[in-house]
Design a protein around this motif. Structure first.
Motif, PDB file in Angstrom:
ATOM      1  N   LEU A  18     127.134 -25.611 101.683  1.00 49.89           N
ATOM      2  CA  LEU A  18     128.386 -25.003 101.067  1.00 49.89           C
ATOM      3  C   LEU A  18     128.564 -25.378  99.679  1.00 49.89           C
ATOM      4  O   LEU A  18     129.135 -24.778  98.891  1.00 49.89           O
ATOM      5  N   ALA A  19     128.107 -26.718  99.610  1.00 45.63           N
ATOM      6  CA  ALA A  19     128.250 -27.313  97.941  1.00 45.63           C
ATOM      7  C   ALA A  19     127.816 -26.310  97.242  1.00 45.63           C
ATOM      8  O   ALA A  19     128.254 -26.257  95.946  1.00 45.63           O
ATOM      9  N   ILE A  48     130.735 -41.905  96.206  1.00 44.82           N
ATOM     10  CA  ILE A  48     131.265 -41.412  97.393  1.00 44.82           C
ATOM     11  C   ILE A  48     132.193 -39.996  97.196  1.00 44.82           C
ATOM     12  O   ILE A  48     131.991 -39.250  98.023  1.00 44.82           O
ATOM     13  N   ILE A  49     132.782 -40.068  96.160  1.00 40.99           N
ATOM     14  CA  ILE A  49     133.373 -38.807  95.721  1.00 40.99           C
ATOM     15  C   ILE A  49     132.473 -37.719  95.447  1.00 40.99           C
ATOM     16  O   ILE A  49     132.847 -36.330  95.793  1.00 40.99           O
ATOM     17  N   GLU A  50     131.234 -37.982  94.727  1.00 42.23           N
ATOM     18  CA  GLU A  50     130.528 -37.004  94.346  1.00 42.23           C
ATOM     19  C   GLU A  50     129.640 -36.324  95.522  1.00 42.23           C
ATOM     20  O   GLU A  50     129.306 -35.177  95.711  1.00 42.23           O
ATOM     21  N   SER A  51     129.754 -37.296  96.698  1.00 48.13           N
ATOM     22  CA  SER A  51     129.066 -36.659  97.947  1.00 48.13           C
ATOM     23  C   SER A  51     130.077 -36.136  99.110  1.00 48.13           C
ATOM     24  O   SER A  51     129.709 -35.677 100.153  1.00 48.13           O
ATOM     25  N   ILE A  58     132.424 -31.969  93.093  1.00 48.23           N
ATOM     26  CA  ILE A  58     132.853 -33.154  92.217  1.00 48.23           C
ATOM     27  C   ILE A  58     131.821 -33.889  91.549  1.00 48.23           C
ATOM     28  O   ILE A  58     131.102 -34.546  92.453  1.00 48.23           O
ATOM     29  N   SER A  59     131.926 -34.173  90.286  1.00 46.09           N
ATOM     30  CA  SER A  59     131.102 -35.189  89.472  1.00 46.09           C
ATOM     31  C   SER A  59     131.784 -35.930  88.848  1.00 46.09           C
ATOM     32  O   SER A  59     133.247 -35.716  88.490  1.00 46.09           O
ATOM     33  N   VAL A  60     131.452 -37.251  88.990  1.00 42.86           N
ATOM     34  CA  VAL A  60     132.603 -38.449  88.512  1.00 42.86           C
ATOM     35  C   VAL A  60     131.814 -39.093  87.258  1.00 42.86           C
ATOM     36  O   VAL A  60     130.702 -39.567  87.355  1.00 42.86           O
ATOM     37  N   ALA A 284     137.348 -38.498 101.354  1.00 43.29           N
ATOM     38  CA  ALA A 284     136.152 -39.062 101.392  1.00 43.29           C
ATOM     39  C   ALA A 284     136.334 -40.533 101.480  1.00 43.29           C
ATOM     40  O   ALA A 284     135.450 -41.338 101.791  1.00 43.29           O
ATOM     41  N   LEU A 285     137.160 -41.124 100.384  1.00 40.93           N
ATOM     42  CA  LEU A 285     137.054 -42.533 100.206  1.00 40.93           C
ATOM     43  C   LEU A 285     137.639 -43.338 101.370  1.00 40.93           C
ATOM     44  O   LEU A 285     137.081 -44.304 101.856  1.00 40.93           O
ATOM     45  N   VAL A 286     138.834 -42.851 102.099  1.00 37.77           N
ATOM     46  CA  VAL A 286     139.375 -43.483 103.287  1.00 37.77           C
ATOM     47  C   VAL A 286     138.294 -43.426 104.395  1.00 37.77           C
ATOM     48  O   VAL A 286     138.149 -44.360 105.032  1.00 37.77           O
ATOM     49  N   GLU A 287     137.457 -42.324 104.562  1.00 38.49           N
ATOM     50  CA  GLU A 287     136.481 -42.309 105.792  1.00 38.49           C
ATOM     51  C   GLU A 287     135.296 -43.047 105.344  1.00 38.49           C
ATOM     52  O   GLU A 287     134.357 -42.909 106.074  1.00 38.49           O
TER      53      GLU A 287
END
Length: 332
Positions: A18-19, A48-51, A58-60, A284-287
Protein backbone atom coordinates in the motif's frame (compact mmCIF):
# COMPACT_ATOMS: atom_id res chain seq x y z
CA UNK A 1 -3.56 -12.13 -25.15
CA UNK A 2 -4.34 -8.56 -24.22
CA UNK A 3 -6.98 -9.86 -21.86
CA UNK A 4 -4.43 -12.04 -20.05
CA UNK A 5 -1.99 -9.13 -19.81
CA UNK A 6 -4.68 -6.99 -18.19
CA UNK A 7 -5.53 -9.74 -15.71
CA UNK A 8 -1.86 -10.21 -14.86
CA UNK A 9 -1.36 -6.48 -14.42
CA UNK A 10 -4.40 -6.27 -12.15
CA UNK A 11 -3.13 -9.21 -10.10
CA UNK A 12 0.28 -7.58 -9.75
CA UNK A 13 -1.26 -4.35 -8.58
CA UNK A 14 -3.35 -6.19 -6.00
CA UNK A 15 -0.25 -7.52 -4.22
CA UNK A 16 1.82 -4.33 -4.37
CA UNK A 17 2.41 -2.74 -0.95
CA UNK A 18 0.00 0.00 0.00
CA UNK A 19 2.94 2.33 0.64
CA UNK A 20 3.38 2.66 -3.12
CA UNK A 21 0.05 4.47 -3.28
CA UNK A 22 0.46 6.46 -0.03
CA UNK A 23 0.74 10.22 -0.18
CA UNK A 24 4.36 11.29 0.36
CA UNK A 25 5.02 13.58 3.33
CA UNK A 26 8.40 15.10 4.29
CA UNK A 27 8.88 15.98 7.97
CA UNK A 28 11.74 17.76 9.73
CA UNK A 29 12.48 16.65 13.30
CA UNK A 30 14.63 19.06 15.33
CA UNK A 31 16.76 17.48 18.04
CA UNK A 32 20.12 18.90 19.16
CA UNK A 33 23.74 18.68 18.14
CA UNK A 34 25.32 15.22 17.74
CA UNK A 35 26.37 13.79 21.08
CA UNK A 36 23.19 14.82 22.86
CA UNK A 37 20.52 12.32 23.82
CA UNK A 38 17.82 14.05 21.75
CA UNK A 39 19.95 13.66 18.63
CA UNK A 40 20.20 9.91 19.28
CA UNK A 41 16.48 9.67 19.94
CA UNK A 42 15.75 11.53 16.71
CA UNK A 43 17.48 8.96 14.54
CA UNK A 44 15.49 6.03 15.93
CA UNK A 45 12.20 7.93 16.10
CA UNK A 46 12.71 8.97 12.48
CA UNK A 47 13.24 5.37 11.40
CA UNK A 48 10.08 4.25 13.18
CA UNK A 49 8.01 7.01 11.61
CA UNK A 50 9.39 6.27 8.13
CA UNK A 51 8.40 2.60 8.44
CA UNK A 52 4.91 3.40 9.72
CA UNK A 53 1.87 2.12 7.90
CA UNK A 54 -1.02 4.36 6.98
CA UNK A 55 -2.34 6.80 4.44
CA UNK A 56 1.01 8.56 4.11
CA UNK A 57 4.53 7.60 3.10
CA UNK A 58 6.45 9.67 5.60
CA UNK A 59 10.13 10.56 5.33
CA UNK A 60 11.95 12.27 8.19
CA UNK A 61 14.95 14.58 8.14
CA UNK A 62 16.59 14.87 11.56
CA UNK A 63 17.93 18.40 12.09
CA UNK A 64 21.18 18.10 14.10
CA UNK A 65 20.82 21.42 15.86
CA UNK A 66 18.51 23.09 18.31
CA UNK A 67 18.08 22.55 22.02
CA UNK A 68 15.81 23.04 24.98
CA UNK A 69 15.12 26.73 24.44
CA UNK A 70 15.26 26.71 20.63
CA UNK A 71 13.06 23.78 19.69
CA UNK A 72 9.67 25.09 20.93
CA UNK A 73 10.05 28.20 18.79
CA UNK A 74 11.35 26.28 15.76
CA UNK A 75 8.38 23.91 15.78
CA UNK A 76 5.80 26.58 16.54
CA UNK A 77 7.06 28.82 13.75
CA UNK A 78 7.25 25.97 11.23
CA UNK A 79 11.04 25.80 10.90
CA UNK A 80 10.59 22.18 12.01
CA UNK A 81 7.56 19.89 12.04
CA UNK A 82 8.50 17.85 15.09
CA UNK A 83 10.89 18.38 17.97
CA UNK A 84 12.00 17.21 21.39
CA UNK A 85 11.49 19.77 24.15
CA UNK A 86 11.27 20.11 27.88
CA UNK A 87 7.59 20.52 28.72
CA UNK A 88 8.42 23.51 30.91
CA UNK A 89 10.17 25.27 28.04
CA UNK A 90 7.16 24.53 25.83
CA UNK A 91 4.94 26.33 28.36
CA UNK A 92 7.37 29.26 28.69
CA UNK A 93 7.45 29.60 24.91
CA UNK A 94 3.68 29.25 24.56
CA UNK A 95 3.00 31.96 27.15
CA UNK A 96 5.96 34.25 26.39
CA UNK A 97 7.38 33.80 29.90
CA UNK A 98 10.86 35.04 30.73
CA UNK A 99 13.34 37.10 28.78
CA UNK A 100 14.04 34.15 26.44
CA UNK A 101 10.47 34.18 25.09
CA UNK A 102 9.01 37.56 26.01
CA UNK A 103 7.62 39.16 22.87
CA UNK A 104 8.06 36.04 20.76
CA UNK A 105 5.35 33.71 21.98
CA UNK A 106 5.39 30.29 20.32
CA UNK A 107 1.87 28.99 20.80
CA UNK A 108 1.47 26.93 17.64
CA UNK A 109 2.87 23.67 19.03
CA UNK A 110 0.99 20.61 20.30
CA UNK A 111 2.09 17.48 22.16
CA UNK A 112 2.50 14.17 20.38
CA UNK A 113 4.15 12.11 23.12
CA UNK A 114 4.39 13.11 26.78
CA UNK A 115 6.55 11.91 29.64
CA UNK A 116 9.31 10.44 27.49
CA UNK A 117 11.85 11.16 30.19
CA UNK A 118 11.10 12.70 33.58
CA UNK A 119 13.57 15.27 34.88
CA UNK A 120 13.23 16.14 38.57
CA UNK A 121 14.22 19.42 40.19
CA UNK A 122 16.48 18.61 43.10
CA UNK A 123 17.80 20.78 45.91
CA UNK A 124 20.64 18.82 47.51
CA UNK A 125 22.53 20.26 50.48
CA UNK A 126 25.68 19.05 52.19
CA UNK A 127 24.60 17.20 55.31
CA UNK A 128 27.17 18.97 57.48
CA UNK A 129 25.87 22.35 56.29
CA UNK A 130 22.27 21.49 57.24
CA UNK A 131 23.35 20.21 60.66
CA UNK A 132 25.50 23.27 61.32
CA UNK A 133 23.08 25.91 60.04
CA UNK A 134 19.82 24.37 61.23
CA UNK A 135 18.23 25.33 57.88
CA UNK A 136 16.27 22.32 56.69
CA UNK A 137 14.00 23.69 53.93
CA UNK A 138 14.56 25.67 50.75
CA UNK A 139 12.26 28.43 52.00
CA UNK A 140 14.28 28.83 55.20
CA UNK A 141 17.51 28.98 53.22
CA UNK A 142 16.26 31.71 50.89
CA UNK A 143 14.83 33.78 53.76
CA UNK A 144 17.93 33.45 55.95
CA UNK A 145 20.10 36.46 56.71
CA UNK A 146 23.02 34.14 56.05
CA UNK A 147 21.85 32.00 53.11
CA UNK A 148 23.82 29.04 51.78
CA UNK A 149 26.16 29.17 48.84
CA UNK A 150 24.11 27.80 45.93
CA UNK A 151 25.84 26.21 42.95
CA UNK A 152 24.14 25.60 39.61
CA UNK A 153 24.85 25.28 35.92
CA UNK A 154 25.75 28.33 33.79
CA UNK A 155 23.47 30.30 31.49
CA UNK A 156 22.23 28.26 28.55
CA UNK A 157 20.93 25.52 30.79
CA UNK A 158 17.32 25.43 31.99
CA UNK A 159 18.53 25.12 35.58
CA UNK A 160 19.17 28.86 36.19
CA UNK A 161 15.73 29.64 34.76
CA UNK A 162 14.08 27.05 37.00
CA UNK A 163 16.04 28.29 40.01
CA UNK A 164 14.98 31.86 39.26
CA UNK A 165 11.31 30.85 39.22
CA UNK A 166 11.75 29.01 42.52
CA UNK A 167 13.30 32.10 44.07
CA UNK A 168 10.50 34.24 42.61
CA UNK A 169 7.92 32.13 44.42
CA UNK A 170 9.55 33.37 47.64
CA UNK A 171 9.67 37.04 46.58
CA UNK A 172 13.30 36.85 45.53
CA UNK A 173 15.08 36.16 42.24
CA UNK A 174 18.28 34.71 40.90
CA UNK A 175 19.64 38.24 40.44
CA UNK A 176 18.72 39.15 44.01
CA UNK A 177 20.42 36.05 45.38
CA UNK A 178 23.43 36.74 43.17
CA UNK A 179 23.69 40.27 44.58
CA UNK A 180 23.84 38.72 48.05
CA UNK A 181 26.88 36.71 46.96
CA UNK A 182 25.15 33.34 47.27
CA UNK A 183 25.15 32.12 43.64
CA UNK A 184 27.91 30.35 41.73
CA UNK A 185 27.25 29.18 38.18
CA UNK A 186 29.89 26.79 36.94
CA UNK A 187 30.37 23.83 34.59
CA UNK A 188 29.02 20.51 35.76
CA UNK A 189 32.53 19.07 35.82
CA UNK A 190 33.41 21.36 38.75
CA UNK A 191 30.23 21.12 40.82
CA UNK A 192 31.04 17.86 42.61
CA UNK A 193 34.50 19.14 43.55
CA UNK A 194 33.11 22.36 45.01
CA UNK A 195 30.75 20.39 47.25
CA UNK A 196 33.54 18.01 48.32
CA UNK A 197 35.75 21.01 49.12
CA UNK A 198 32.93 22.73 51.05
CA UNK A 199 33.16 25.80 48.80
CA UNK A 200 29.46 25.35 47.98
CA UNK A 201 26.59 24.29 50.24
CA UNK A 202 23.54 23.58 48.06
CA UNK A 203 23.31 22.16 44.53
CA UNK A 204 20.21 22.92 42.44
CA UNK A 205 19.70 20.58 39.49
CA UNK A 206 17.01 19.50 37.03
CA UNK A 207 17.73 16.10 35.53
CA UNK A 208 16.53 12.52 35.11
CA UNK A 209 17.35 10.05 37.87
CA UNK A 210 20.88 8.76 37.46
CA UNK A 211 22.32 11.94 35.97
CA UNK A 212 26.11 11.73 36.18
CA UNK A 213 26.85 14.86 38.23
CA UNK A 214 24.15 14.26 40.83
CA UNK A 215 25.24 10.64 41.10
CA UNK A 216 28.85 11.69 41.67
CA UNK A 217 27.86 14.34 44.20
CA UNK A 218 25.77 11.99 46.31
CA UNK A 219 28.35 9.20 46.15
CA UNK A 220 31.29 11.39 47.21
CA UNK A 221 29.70 13.86 49.65
CA UNK A 222 27.05 13.16 52.32
CA UNK A 223 24.00 15.05 51.02
CA UNK A 224 20.36 15.55 52.00
CA UNK A 225 17.49 16.42 49.68
CA UNK A 226 15.92 19.66 50.83
CA UNK A 227 12.15 20.15 50.46
CA UNK A 228 10.51 23.24 49.01
CA UNK A 229 7.15 24.51 50.26
CA UNK A 230 3.80 24.00 48.58
CA UNK A 231 3.97 27.66 47.65
CA UNK A 232 7.05 26.99 45.52
CA UNK A 233 5.64 23.78 44.04
CA UNK A 234 2.36 25.48 43.09
CA UNK A 235 4.25 28.31 41.40
CA UNK A 236 6.35 25.86 39.41
CA UNK A 237 3.27 23.87 38.38
CA UNK A 238 1.81 27.03 36.85
CA UNK A 239 5.01 27.34 34.81
CA UNK A 240 4.86 23.88 33.27
CA UNK A 241 6.71 21.93 35.97
CA UNK A 242 4.06 19.87 37.79
CA UNK A 243 4.51 18.21 41.17
CA UNK A 244 5.87 14.68 41.30
CA UNK A 245 7.61 12.25 43.63
CA UNK A 246 11.17 11.35 42.74
CA UNK A 247 11.19 7.63 43.62
CA UNK A 248 12.64 6.54 46.93
CA UNK A 249 16.25 5.46 46.72
CA UNK A 250 17.01 7.37 43.54
CA UNK A 251 20.24 8.65 45.14
CA UNK A 252 22.27 8.02 48.29
CA UNK A 253 21.06 10.25 51.11
CA UNK A 254 17.46 10.32 49.87
CA UNK A 255 15.08 9.17 52.58
CA UNK A 256 11.67 8.27 51.18
CA UNK A 257 10.07 9.76 48.05
CA UNK A 258 11.18 13.34 47.35
CA UNK A 259 8.28 15.66 46.55
CA UNK A 260 9.41 18.19 43.98
CA UNK A 261 8.76 19.63 40.52
CA UNK A 262 9.13 17.57 37.37
CA UNK A 263 9.83 18.61 33.78
CA UNK A 264 9.08 15.84 31.28
CA UNK A 265 10.73 15.58 27.89
CA UNK A 266 7.96 15.60 25.28
CA UNK A 267 7.73 15.29 21.51
CA UNK A 268 5.82 18.18 19.96
CA UNK A 269 4.46 18.92 16.50
CA UNK A 270 3.40 22.05 14.71
CA UNK A 271 -0.33 22.53 15.31
CA UNK A 272 -0.92 22.74 11.55
CA UNK A 273 0.38 19.22 10.91
CA UNK A 274 -2.25 17.15 9.12
CA UNK A 275 -4.29 15.19 11.67
CA UNK A 276 -3.89 11.93 9.77
CA UNK A 277 -0.10 12.34 9.68
CA UNK A 278 -0.01 13.05 13.42
CA UNK A 279 -2.23 10.04 14.09
CA UNK A 280 -0.05 7.74 11.99
CA UNK A 281 3.24 8.73 13.56
CA UNK A 282 1.80 8.71 17.11
CA UNK A 283 0.51 5.17 16.62
CA UNK A 284 3.83 4.02 15.17
CA UNK A 285 5.91 5.43 18.02
CA UNK A 286 3.63 4.20 20.79
CA UNK A 287 3.42 0.72 19.31
CA UNK A 288 7.24 0.60 19.09
CA UNK A 289 7.64 1.48 22.78
CA UNK A 290 9.53 -1.75 23.48
CA UNK A 291 12.02 -1.07 20.69
CA UNK A 292 12.55 2.46 22.00
CA UNK A 293 13.09 1.16 25.55
CA UNK A 294 15.59 -1.45 24.36
CA UNK A 295 17.50 1.09 22.30
CA UNK A 296 17.55 3.79 24.96
CA UNK A 297 17.62 2.61 28.60
CA UNK A 298 16.93 6.22 29.65
CA UNK A 299 13.50 5.87 28.03
CA UNK A 300 12.74 2.44 29.51
CA UNK A 301 10.33 3.93 32.04
CA UNK A 302 8.30 5.78 29.40
CA UNK A 303 4.65 4.80 29.75
CA UNK A 304 2.72 6.06 26.70
CA UNK A 305 -0.61 5.99 28.55
CA UNK A 306 0.74 8.13 31.38
CA UNK A 307 2.43 10.35 28.81
CA UNK A 308 -0.93 11.14 27.25
CA UNK A 309 -2.19 12.67 30.50
CA UNK A 310 -2.06 16.42 31.21
CA UNK A 311 0.64 16.19 33.90
CA UNK A 312 3.10 14.59 31.46
CA UNK A 313 2.00 16.00 28.11
CA UNK A 314 1.61 19.42 29.82
CA UNK A 315 0.57 21.32 26.66
CA UNK A 316 -2.49 20.48 24.55
CA UNK A 317 -2.34 17.28 22.54
CA UNK A 318 -2.34 17.46 18.76
CA UNK A 319 -5.81 16.36 17.55
CA UNK A 320 -4.29 13.49 15.58
CA UNK A 321 -2.44 12.20 18.65
CA UNK A 322 -5.52 12.70 20.82
CA UNK A 323 -7.56 10.61 18.39
CA UNK A 324 -5.15 7.70 18.77
CA UNK A 325 -5.14 7.97 22.57
CA UNK A 326 -8.96 8.04 22.64
CA UNK A 327 -9.04 4.88 20.54
CA UNK A 328 -6.82 3.21 23.14
CA UNK A 329 -9.17 4.38 25.90
CA UNK A 330 -6.42 6.40 27.58
CA UNK A 331 -8.16 9.78 27.42
CA UNK A 332 -11.77 10.90 27.08
Amino acid sequence: MDHFKKVAAAAALSVMPLAVFADPVQLRLISQEPGGSWYSYGSTFGEIIESSEGAHQISVEVLPRGGGMTNPVAVSQGAADLGFVSAAAAVWARDGIGEEFEGREANNARAILGGLQLAYTTIAARRDYVERSGLTTFDEMVASDNPPRFVLKPAGSQVPIIANYMFEALDSSLEDMRSRGTITQISTAQIAQMLRDSTADVYIENSPVGQATMSEVTLTTPMVFVPASQQVLDHMAQLGAPEADMPEGSYPGQEGPYRTSMTPTILIANADMDDEVAYQLTRALVEQQERIAETFPALAEWDPESGAQPDQAVIDLHPGAARYYRERGWIE
